[in-house]
Structures are given as C-alpha cells and as structure tokens.
Design a protein around this motif. Structure first.
Motif, short mmCIF file in Angstrom:
data_model
loop_
_atom_site.label_atom_id
_atom_site.label_comp_id
_atom_site.label_asym_id
_atom_site.label_seq_id
_atom_site.Cartn_x
_atom_site.Cartn_y
_atom_site.Cartn_z
N GLN A 154 0.83 -1.21 0.00
CA GLN A 154 0.00 0.00 0.00
C GLN A 154 0.87 1.25 0.00
O GLN A 154 0.56 2.24 -0.68
N LEU A 155 1.96 1.21 0.76
CA LEU A 155 2.87 2.35 0.78
C LEU A 155 3.53 2.57 -0.58
O LEU A 155 3.68 3.71 -1.03
N GLU A 156 3.91 1.49 -1.24
CA GLU A 156 4.49 1.61 -2.57
C GLU A 156 3.50 2.25 -3.54
O GLU A 156 3.85 3.13 -4.33
N TRP A 157 2.25 1.79 -3.47
CA TRP A 157 1.22 2.32 -4.37
C TRP A 157 0.95 3.79 -4.05
O TRP A 157 0.79 4.62 -4.95
N ALA A 158 0.91 4.11 -2.74
CA ALA A 158 0.68 5.50 -2.33
C ALA A 158 1.80 6.40 -2.87
O ALA A 158 1.54 7.51 -3.36
N ARG A 159 3.04 5.93 -2.80
CA ARG A 159 4.17 6.73 -3.29
C ARG A 159 4.06 6.93 -4.80
O ARG A 159 4.29 8.03 -5.31
N GLN A 160 3.70 5.87 -5.53
CA GLN A 160 3.56 5.98 -6.97
C GLN A 160 2.47 6.98 -7.37
O GLN A 160 2.58 7.67 -8.37
N GLN A 161 1.41 7.04 -6.54
CA GLN A 161 0.28 7.91 -6.84
C GLN A 161 0.45 9.32 -6.28
O GLN A 161 -0.42 10.18 -6.47
N GLY A 162 1.56 9.55 -5.57
CA GLY A 162 1.82 10.88 -5.04
C GLY A 162 1.05 11.22 -3.78
O GLY A 162 0.90 12.42 -3.45
N HIS A 163 0.57 10.22 -3.04
CA HIS A 163 -0.17 10.48 -1.81
C HIS A 163 0.79 10.77 -0.66
O HIS A 163 1.90 10.23 -0.59
N ARG A 164 0.34 11.58 0.27
CA ARG A 164 1.19 12.01 1.39
C ARG A 164 1.13 11.05 2.57
O ARG A 164 2.12 10.90 3.29
N HIS A 165 -0.02 10.42 2.81
CA HIS A 165 -0.18 9.60 4.01
C HIS A 165 -0.90 8.29 3.69
O HIS A 165 -1.70 8.22 2.76
N LEU A 166 -0.59 7.28 4.52
CA LEU A 166 -1.36 6.05 4.57
C LEU A 166 -1.91 5.95 5.98
O LEU A 166 -1.16 5.80 6.95
N TYR A 167 -3.23 6.07 6.10
CA TYR A 167 -3.88 5.98 7.40
C TYR A 167 -4.05 4.52 7.79
O TYR A 167 -4.51 3.70 6.97
#
Length: 245
Positions: free
Chosen positions: A195-208
């Motif tokens: 999920q963190l990898e995907w969040a980074r690829q999508q430019g998201h700042r946080h994983l709750y």
C-alpha cells in the motif's frame, strides 16, 4: 444510536452511539462519535475526518469516544519519510514473487471465500466468523467512498486483499484479510508495504492505519512502521520510542 446529537459550526451533525462492548478490551465499555451517516456530504468530509482521527467502517465514519479511556490513537504513515526496516525488507524479499493487482471494490467469490477462511481462523466465535456476502459488502465496500481492493497474488493464487480507500492526498487502509495458513509469509506486513508503494507511486502524502493501541497484541505491529504519526486529539506528531499514547 443515542439521541444526544449536536451540530458543529460547520453544520456537520455528530452523534454519540450507545454504550457497547469494546472490541479490543472486552471487559471495557465503549462509545463512538459518529458523523451523520445520512449526510450526502460524507465523501467531501471524509479526507478531513481522517485528519481529525476518524475511521470508516461500512458507511459509518466514527471515532472512539469512551469515558475515562483514550487507548485508541489514530495513526498514519508519512509516505515520503517512510523507510522499511531490516525485517520489512526481508518480508519484501521473501515475497518478491507476489504481484499486486489494484481492483475495483466489487466483491468476487474468490475474495469472499478467502475472507471467510480468514475470519474463521482469526475471529472464531467472535461474531464476524459467520459473515457472508451481505456483511462483506456492508463492512468493506461501502456505498459512497472511493475504494479499491488491492489483491496480492502468487502464480495466480489470491493470498491477500487489502481494502483501501482513496481520498485527496492519502490512502486509508480499511481492512486486510489473507490466507490464514501462511502466517510465516508476513502477509499483513506485506500488504501495508505494498500500500505504501502504491501511495508513493500515486503521489499520496499519508497512509492511514486506523487505530494504534499501546500494549495491545493485535495493534502493536503498527509501531514497527517508522516514522509513525499519531493524533493526540489536537494535532499529529511523530510517535516516540517510549510513547504509550
């Protein structure tokens, strides 16, 4: 749901639920603060509510609000600052053959069968182990959120599903279920790392990550993701090594 509702200055209605048994400490009584589930603005409020320490379950946005107890602490990972630990890197290496597939949040028979196996193994006699298709949809999919089912597969076999909501500048890890006979693979940890990898690829700042509870055996794993930010009731701050809340 109780009747002690009030309105905040922004015309957002909140409710206190009635007292119920705590899902983490059965000997304790719990109550939740809930945003009005009938409010059509919930999709717009959702990103802000996460920032206030709320969480989604089905169509409900809630935050624990228990008399005399503040054990449940909202937690999130700052995506850009996160660096996997040595054990997390080993988990990634051990599961290098596992592929991630981002799917719409629409239940399949394969996902439901895995979910039921997981609940029977991890939550036997806890009430959830009898969940069927209707409960799956109500609990995980929701009707107004922008969700995804992140599937982890190896040689085509479904090993895990990370139910993930997409909001402005963030992802929210709603629930993860995985093959119960593969505990040694660290699939729960792997799901968060992916999920963190995907969040980074999508430019998201946080994983709750929902709530962290100091000393609770089912919640302490969240402390292993560093840095981890916690909400102290007013603002977010980094969790320190000696923190108990």
């Amino acid at each position: 749901m109780g009747t002690d509702a009030y309105q905040d200055p922004g015309d957002l209605r909140l409710f206190h639920t009635g007292a119920h048994s705590c899902g983490y400490w059965p000997e304790r009584t719990a109550r939740d603060l809930v945003l009005d589930p009938r409010d059509p603005r919930l999709p717009r409020w959702y990103p802000m509510a996460l920032g206030w320490g709320f969480r989604r379950s089905g169509d409900i946005l809630y935050r624990p609000h228990c008399a005399g107890c503040r054990a449940c602490v909202a937690a999130r990972i700052p995506v850009r600052r996160f660096r996997p630990s040595r054990s997390q890197r080993r988990c990634l290496a051990r599961n290098a053959s596992v592929q991630l597939r981002v799917q719409p949040a629409t239940r399949t028979d394969e996902q439901l069968a895995l979910y039921q196996r997981y609940l029977r193994a991890r939550h036997r006699d806890g009430g959830m182990d009898t969940h069927g298709a209707a409960e799956f949809d109500q609990f995980l999919s929701g009707s107004w959120n922008d969700g995804r089912f992140l599937e982890l597969r190896e040689d085509g076999r479904l090993l895990a599903v990370a139910v993930t909501d997409v909001v402005e500048s963030a992802l929210s890890a709603v629930y993860t279920f995985y093959e119960p006979g593969m505990a040694g693979r660290g699939l729960g940890t792997l799901a968060i790392l992916r999920q963190l990898e995907w969040a980074r690829q999508q430019g998201h700042r946080h994983l709750y990550l929902g709530y962290w509870i100091a000393g609770h055996p089912k919640m302490e794993y969240k402390r292993r993701f560093r840095p981890l930010e916690i909400h102290d009731g007013r603002a977010w701050r980094d969790l320190e090594p000696g923190d108990t809340a």
